[in-house]
Design an enzyme around this catalytic site. Structure first.
Site, PDB file in Angstrom:
ATOM      1  N   SER A 151       3.339   4.214   5.007  1.00  0.00           N
ATOM      2  CA  SER A 151       2.610   3.584   3.679  1.00  0.00           C
ATOM      3  C   SER A 151       3.097   3.854   2.461  1.00  0.00           C
ATOM      4  O   SER A 151       4.304   3.322   2.200  1.00  0.00           O
ATOM      5  CB  SER A 151       1.165   4.233   3.658  1.00  0.00           C
TER       6      SER A 151
ATOM      7  N   HIS B  45       2.350  -0.912   5.714  1.00  0.00           N
ATOM      8  CA  HIS B  45       1.266  -1.737   5.884  1.00  0.00           C
ATOM      9  C   HIS B  45       0.454  -2.115   4.559  1.00  0.00           C
ATOM     10  O   HIS B  45       1.088  -1.629   3.651  1.00  0.00           O
ATOM     11  CB  HIS B  45       0.133  -0.917   6.891  1.00  0.00           C
TER      12      HIS B  45
END
Length: 200
Positions: free
Chosen positions: A101, A126
């Protein structure tokens, strides 16, 4: 049983006496910083301050940022990202373990040619996450618009840093997208996979 933060001996330049300092302080003297937790405001403020200090001390030397992080706050991560871009020092980013992330975003944000990972590292990208706990519909709508704006900005930045198209980044970040160190190199998130510190 937690062991706490390890201490190591350190001799001040020009001194005969050693004193014990925490490991992170000692690494900081060598221009080595460590992001080893979730990204939050406290961690971001600490890393930003350390980068600014090291850059003001000697901007001709690189700063080494080791990353083993599951990600975290987008705004806190962007403070670190902006500082990496702001300082004159090259920032070498090194993935050890997991850069997920916002951790992956910061890994890719290092100086081009200086973004590396150890062989068994994992990288995951993501879209930004948002939560809606029992709130008014208008507040949920405002938060959704902000998340979509951040998603667009992060995807454009990842496309710039990786060399991938915006459309590919948008598709790949729709869900958790895991890569090995070699796959992250082929994707453009890092420049090399290394197994020895002299390769960084």
């Amino acid at each position: 049983m937690p062991i706490g933060t390890p201490s190591v001996p350190y001799r001040l330049p020009g001194s005969q006496m050693e004193r014990w300092v925490d490991i992170y302080t000692r690494l900081g003297v060598e221009r080595i910083l460590f992001l080893g937790s979730e990204v939050n405001d406290g961690i971001a403020n600490s890393l930003v301050a350390q980068m600014l200090y090291l850059d003001s001390e000697d901007s001709s030397k690189p700063i080494y940022l080791y990353i083993n992080s599951p990600g975290g706050s987008v705004t806190a991560g962007l403070a670190i990202y902006d500082t990496i871009q702001y300082v004159k020092s090259e920032v070498v980013t090194i993935c050890v373990g997991l850069a997920a992330s916002m951790g992956a975003f910061l890994l890719a944000a290092g100086t081009k040619g200086k973004r590396v990972a150890l062989p068994h590292s994992r990288i995951m990208i993501h879209q930004p996450l948002g939560g809606t706990s029992r709130r008014q519909a208008s507040d949920i709508e405002i938060e959704a618009r902000e998340i979509l704006r951040m998603k667009d900005m992060l995807n454009h930045s990842l496309a710039d840093m990786s060399g991938q198209t915006f459309e590919k980044i948008e598709k790949d970040t729709d869900r958790d997208y895991f890569l090995s160190a070699e796959e992250a190199m082929a994707y453009g998130l890092i420049d090399r996979v290394i197994s020895h510190p002299t390769e960084a």
